[in-house]
Design a protein around this motif. Structure first.
Motif, PDB file in Angstrom:
ATOM      1  N   VAL A  91     -31.400  52.450 -22.618  1.00 42.99           N
ATOM      2  CA  VAL A  91     -30.257  51.931 -21.607  1.00 42.99           C
ATOM      3  C   VAL A  91     -29.683  53.461 -23.104  1.00 42.99           C
ATOM      4  CG1 VAL A  91     -27.942  51.337 -20.845  1.00 42.99           C
ATOM      5  CG2 VAL A  91     -30.313  50.431 -20.976  1.00 42.99           C
ATOM      6  N   PRO A  94     -25.083  52.478 -23.020  1.00 41.07           N
ATOM      7  CA  PRO A  94     -24.893  50.761 -22.297  1.00 41.07           C
ATOM      8  C   PRO A  94     -23.362  50.747 -22.158  1.00 41.07           C
ATOM      9  CG  PRO A  94     -25.291  50.901 -24.793  1.00 41.07           C
ATOM     10  CD  PRO A  94     -25.677  52.931 -23.719  1.00 41.07           C
ATOM     11  N   ARG A 155     -20.503  52.834 -27.775  1.00 36.17           N
ATOM     12  CA  ARG A 155     -20.772  53.382 -27.045  1.00 36.17           C
ATOM     13  C   ARG A 155     -21.964  54.549 -26.613  1.00 36.17           C
ATOM     14  NH1 ARG A 155     -20.561  53.506 -21.271  1.00 36.17           N
ATOM     15  NH2 ARG A 155     -17.814  54.052 -20.543  1.00 36.17           N
ATOM     16  N   PHE A 183     -29.989  43.578 -23.516  1.00 38.08           N
ATOM     17  CA  PHE A 183     -28.915  43.551 -22.575  1.00 38.08           C
ATOM     18  C   PHE A 183     -28.866  43.087 -21.207  1.00 38.08           C
ATOM     19  CE2 PHE A 183     -29.910  47.772 -24.608  1.00 38.08           C
ATOM     20  CZ  PHE A 183     -29.093  48.355 -24.357  1.00 38.08           C
ATOM     21  N   GLY A 292     -26.033  45.642 -18.039  1.00 38.50           N
ATOM     22  CA  GLY A 292     -25.733  46.612 -18.893  1.00 38.50           C
ATOM     23  C   GLY A 292     -24.973  46.856 -19.524  1.00 38.50           C
ATOM     24  N   GLU A 293     -24.750  45.630 -20.787  1.00 35.52           N
ATOM     25  CA  GLU A 293     -23.660  45.148 -21.579  1.00 35.52           C
ATOM     26  C   GLU A 293     -24.548  45.118 -22.792  1.00 35.52           C
ATOM     27  OE1 GLU A 293     -19.908  43.706 -21.984  1.00 35.52           O
ATOM     28  OE2 GLU A 293     -20.373  42.738 -19.909  1.00 35.52           O
ATOM     29  N   PHE A 294     -24.761  45.203 -24.373  1.00 41.96           N
ATOM     30  CA  PHE A 294     -25.726  45.004 -25.035  1.00 41.96           C
ATOM     31  C   PHE A 294     -25.468  44.232 -25.978  1.00 41.96           C
ATOM     32  CE2 PHE A 294     -27.278  45.632 -29.087  1.00 41.96           C
ATOM     33  CZ  PHE A 294     -28.125  46.160 -29.048  1.00 41.96           C
TER      34      PHE A 294
END
Length: 338
Positions: A91, A94, A155, A183, A292-294
């Protein structure tokens, strides 16, 4: 599936594609090319990896069908050799980065190395003879046991495997961290720990490069880290995003770090104290998480070894090649440059 984001080396426009690794990573199935050959139209799930994560299980099901079609029918332009592409971070940008301290031994080691210093051997003796709860490091760290503490990273500084990592001009103590991460694959708020696994969209390897001298100075001010962590190319991720069905037991994986081919660190995800499910439940309290957050695991330290240079008193220099390997995911490799 092991998914990647790539650019074809002969593409003058540097168009990004997402694909699935085949033949132990020797070839890559291009998902959008496959679905267009299969159905005559592109898929919104395969625009990029964020779109894939937003698609959750429907995107995974469609990807499985496309890979089966590609490997069976071999439509034109649907398979490329891995050596003909450049892999980006799975990604590339992110939605957010949170990195938490999931391994108890890491924070204990760091308190002793950076805080107690000459008292560290005595504190280890105290723990050995009277138990960890009687040690100085434990008593200085009691807040860690109450909740999974984390910080938010940059990010925009994410790069992939084999990308150069530029040493910040202001540090003399650049360090690696043996980490992995997840993710998210769906939105939610106030998520119970028992349901948190359903929100994991995939796993990858994470190297949280750190300017330790600056980090220690900043955190003396009771906030941070800031420039100890935030610099261009400082967050490396890859080489791929592995879907949860490929890793039935994420807390039984071997993790190894090598510098210039020499093993510096070894650990296991079994030593995790705060799990990804813990952090999802904690973060989502009165706060919506999004696909899509890490979430990074924190440095893997435990009975098998120490997970970063700070814990061992040794640091990186220009020209060093750092490899992080996590079982069932692969190897994340980066070279330190000026």
């Amino acid at each position: 599936m092991k998914l990647v984001t790539l650019i074809k080396k002969d593409d003058p426009n540097s168009t990004q594609h997402i694909g699935v690794l085949l033949d132990n990573g020797q070839r890559i199935a291009i998902l959008q090319a496959g679905i267009e050959a299969m159905t005559g139209s592109p898929s919104p799930f395969f625009i990029d990896m964020l779109a894939f994560l937003r698609g959750d299980t429907a995107a995974r099901d469609e990807a499985h069908a496309v890979v089966e079609y590609i490997t069976g029918q071999h439509p034109p332009d649907s398979i490329v050799a891995s050596d003909s592409v450049t892999l980006l971070a799975p990604v590339p940008r992110p939605e957010s980065i949170r990195d938490y301290m999931g391994f108890e031994q890491h924070i204990i080691n760091c308190i002793r190395a950076a805080g107690l210093k000459k008292l560290a051997p005595f504190d280890e003796w105290v723990e050995k003879n009277f138990g960890r709860k009687r040690s100085i490091a434990y008593r200085l760290n009691k807040a860690w046991y109450d909740r999974p503490i984390y910080y938010k990273g940059n990010r925009f500084s994410v790069v992939g495997s084999d990308a150069p990592v530029h040493m910040p001009a202001y540090t003399k103590k650049l360090d690696y961290e043996l980490e992995w991460g997840i993710f998210t694959g769906k939105s939610g708020v106030d998520i119970p720990k028992e349901q948190a696994f359903q929100y994991i969209g995939g796993y990858t390897i994470f190297n949280d490069f750190s300017a330790r001298d600056i980090q220690m100075e900043e955190m003396a001010g009771r906030l941070g880290p800031t420039k100890g962590k935030d610099f261009d190319t400082g967050n490396t991720m890859g080489p791929c995003l592995v879907t949860p069905d490929e890793i039935p037991d994420p807390y039984d994986l071997t993790m190894v770090a090598r510098v210039n081919g020499e093993e510096w660190s070894r650990g296991t995800t079994a030593d995790t104290t705060w799990t990804f499910e813990d952090i999802i439940a904690y973060v989502s309290q009165s706060e919506t998480i999004h696909p899509g957050e890490f979430f990074g695991s924190g440095t893997c330290s435990g009975a098998q070894g120490r997970g970063c240079g700070l814990e061992m008193g040794k640091f990186l220099k220009v020209g060093d090649v750092v490899e992080l390997e996590v079982e069932k995911i692969g190897i994340l490799r980066n070279r330190i440059e000026e």
